[in-house]
Each structure stands twice: as C-alpha cells, then as structure tokens.
Design a protein around this motif. Structure first.
Motif, short mmCIF file in Angstrom:
data_model
loop_
_atom_site.label_atom_id
_atom_site.label_comp_id
_atom_site.label_asym_id
_atom_site.label_seq_id
_atom_site.Cartn_x
_atom_site.Cartn_y
_atom_site.Cartn_z
N CYS A 43 0.73 -1.21 0.16
CA CYS A 43 -0.12 -0.06 0.01
C CYS A 43 0.90 1.18 0.10
N SER A 45 0.69 3.73 1.89
CA SER A 45 1.03 4.00 3.33
C SER A 45 2.34 3.20 3.53
N HIS A 68 0.04 -3.87 5.58
CA HIS A 68 -1.45 -4.15 6.28
C HIS A 68 -2.16 -4.66 5.34
N GLU A 69 -1.92 -5.45 4.30
CA GLU A 69 -2.79 -6.31 3.32
C GLU A 69 -2.39 -7.96 3.41
N CYS A 94 -6.01 -3.24 8.23
CA CYS A 94 -5.15 -2.01 8.85
C CYS A 94 -5.05 -2.07 10.22
N CYS A 163 -6.84 -3.56 2.42
CA CYS A 163 -6.92 -1.92 2.49
C CYS A 163 -7.53 -1.35 1.11
N ARG A 343 -1.81 -3.21 -8.27
CA ARG A 343 -1.15 -3.38 -6.95
C ARG A 343 -0.24 -4.31 -6.68
ZN LIG Z 1 -3.08 0.87 2.91
#
Ligand SMILES: [Zn+2]
Ligand SMILES: [Zn+2]
Length: 354
Positions: A43, A45, A68-69, A94, A163, A343
C-alpha cells in the motif's frame, strides 16, 4: 507457542532501503491466532511510513516493518478462540486491535475508535514496542481482528482487498451505490481499480475519470461503462450535474471543483485519496445543488468481512503483480511512478528462501 523471533523485511532508517531483519512476535494468547503469511499487498501508506513521511502525525519508529494487506493460513489457535481453526485461510487489514468498548467499536466501526492499534507503527500493548506489519513470515493477532477469506479466491489478489478493497467498498455502500445510480471513479490506480470493480458489481453505471487516455481499454475491461479524459473540458461538461456519487481516489493535488460540478442535486463526492496539502473548494456549487464533499477511511471489521464474502460470491480480487520480497525497494520506486497494474503483492514464501 511462546514469543519468538521471526524473519521480516523492513527499514532501519528513513533513507535506508528495506532489508531482511528479525522481529519478535508475541506468544499465542487464549484469544489469539498465529498466521503464516502467504501474501502481503504493498500500500502507498507502507512507503510513507517506511520513509517517515508522516512524521508529524505518526513518527516512524525504527526498525519498521510495513504491510497491512495480509493473507495467510492459521498455524495455531489460542485455547479460547471460537471463530477459527488451524488451516483456515484468513486476512488481516489495517487494524489489529481497538479498545472494544467505545460507541464506535460497539457499532462495529473500529476504524473510528480513538484507541485503535494499527497493524504497523502503533504502540504494541503486548510487547511494549511498536507493532510490526505483514512483510514478515508470520503474525499473531487477536481473533476479533482476523477475517475469513473465501477459499475460491486467489490469495495473492485477495491481499489488497484488506486495505484498497475495503477503502473503496465502504463509501460505495455508505452512499448506497447500486442499480440506477451514475457513479464516477476518479483515478485508476490501486484504489480506483477496486472502486470500478465494486461499483460495477453493485449494478451502477460507472464512469472512470482519468488523465491518461491510454487507460481507456483497461477501465472498460475492469467494468467501466464510460471513460472520460478529465483534462478535456468539453468531455467533462457533457456530464455536468448528472452524477449521484463520485469516488475520488487521487492522492496528488487536483481540482475538486471540476468534479463537484458534475454532481446532481444532493450528490456526494467522497475522497479516499489523501492529498498532502489542503484543497480549494468553491462553495457556490455546493450551495446550489446541496452537494457534499466527504472522506472515508478503510472500514470496520463487520463490513470488511461482508466485503470479503461479497468478493467470494462475485469472484472479485485485485489485479496484482506478484513480486518476491527482495524486490520491495524497486516496487516502491515504481509505485511512485504509478507503474503497476494495479497493486503489488509480495509472495512471502520468498522471505523463507533467503
Ligand atoms: Zn493501506
Ligand atoms: Zn473503540
């Protein structure tokens, strides 16, 4: 299982590349499960956090391990665990904890809990350190924050649902996107491509806005009914006042007013991208149209499970490029250039091979 050291991939400083390191995972408590991580999505983030770019809001503690995925298999369950058994395919997004008592938690809206624990970078109640994310062999999580993953889906494509998926699913549901609704998706990246898939699956008429005419065929393939090149004012003007809802997934600075003008009376534009600087919004188009602009972060646990179940029923996953963990630094550079469809997902077995 006692606390133990496991392999992870993380950074030791804001300007250092990510590399293999060891972290400590707590032992499995009565309500915990241990997960062998199969895939972890990348991500944006993660990159911000690894490079301490959110220093003011959330200074990064090094070493840091993003991710966080998370999708993985349960290898151990605590004595009081009721939802899961060893071998289950599960996901973690997350959040890994919250206070569980505030009105938001009571309502299943853990994303709004003032005391939530993020999957990485939050104070860790158990170890006293900071939480470490999914770029790792394994993780121990309270079963309340673990999601069931439908077995019919490709786990590599499921990871980003935790996420990017819920971040787009939740506002589309909140604003009741469905048949008969005209919905715009701004930006066709990691978030936007999931927004297109969900809005299409919900039965809406989906219009993708993009600055790149080259993305048209892909947008149609993902489920768009129309594609508008947002840099063309004539094309934009044709849609003035016709949208029920617009999901804006752009994190770069951009002109919101151009999209607000496309909303119907009572139409809403929801931001899920996070531009760094404040945006300028002209108020008159909001007044004359009772239009609104809002934002939305991830989703609560019940809705995240609902989203995964929906994806299982409809065969929805993210479009991913699977990489070994050793390519994370290169993937970050490509992410900055939006050079991925749509992604990156890390095949975490590559960490074992180190
Ligand atoms: Zn994320
Ligand atoms: Zn709470």
């Amino acid at each position: 299982m006692e606390a133990r050291n496991v392999k992870a991939f993380g950074a030791n400083a804001a300007d250092a590349p990510l590399k293999e390191l060891m972290i400590n995972r707590r032992g499995v408590g009565a309500e915990d499960v241990a997960i062998e991580i199969l895939y972890c999505g990348i991500c944006h983030s993660d990159l911000h956090y690894a490079r301490d770019e959110w220093h003011d809001a959330m200074p990064t503690v090094y070493p840091c391990v993003p991710g966080h995925e998370i999708v993985g298999r349960l290898t151990e369950v605590g004595s009081a665990v009721t939802k899961f058994k060893t071998g289950d395919l599960v996901g973690v997004g997350c959040l890994v904890d919250s206070d569980r008592t505030c009105p938001n938690c009571q309502a299943g809206l853990e994303q709004f809990c003032p005391n939530f624990t993020l999957t990485y970078g939050s104070p860790d109640k158990h170890t006293g350190g900071v939480t470490y994310g999914g770029y790792s062999e394994s993780v121990v999580v309270d079963e309340r924050f673990v999601l069931r993953v439908p077995e019919n889906l490709d786990p590599a494509g499921v990871a980003p649902l935790l996420c990017a998926g819920i971040t787009t699913y939740s506002p589309l549901r909140h604003w009741k996107v469905g048949p008969g609704k005209k919905v715009g998706i701004v930006g066709l990246g990691g978030l936007g491509h999931m927004g297109v898939k969900f809005a299409h699956a919900f039965g809406a008429h989906v219009v993708v806005f993009t600055t790149s005419p080259g993305k048209k065929d892909d947008a149609l393939r993902l489920g768009a009914d129309e594609v508008v090149v947002s840099t063309n004012p004539d094309e934009m003007q044709k849609h003035a006042g016709t949208f029920d809802f617009i999901l804006d997934a752009v994190s770069a600075e951009h002109d919101l007013n151009a999209y607000i003008n496309l909303l119907k009376i009572d139409g809403n534009l929801t931001m899920v991208g996070a531009p760094e600087k404040p945006l300028r919004i002209a108020v008159f188009p909001l007044l004359f149209g009772r239009r609104s602009v809002s934002g939305s972060p991830i989703g609560g646990l019940p809705e995240t499970q609902e989203m995964l179940d929906f994806c299982g029923e409809h065969g929805i996953t993210a479009d991913v490029e699977v990489i070994p963990v050793q390519q994370v630094n290169e993937a970050y550079e490509r992410l900055l250039k939006s050079d991925v469809k749509y992604r990156f997902t890390i095949d975490m077995s590559s960490l074992k091979a180190e």
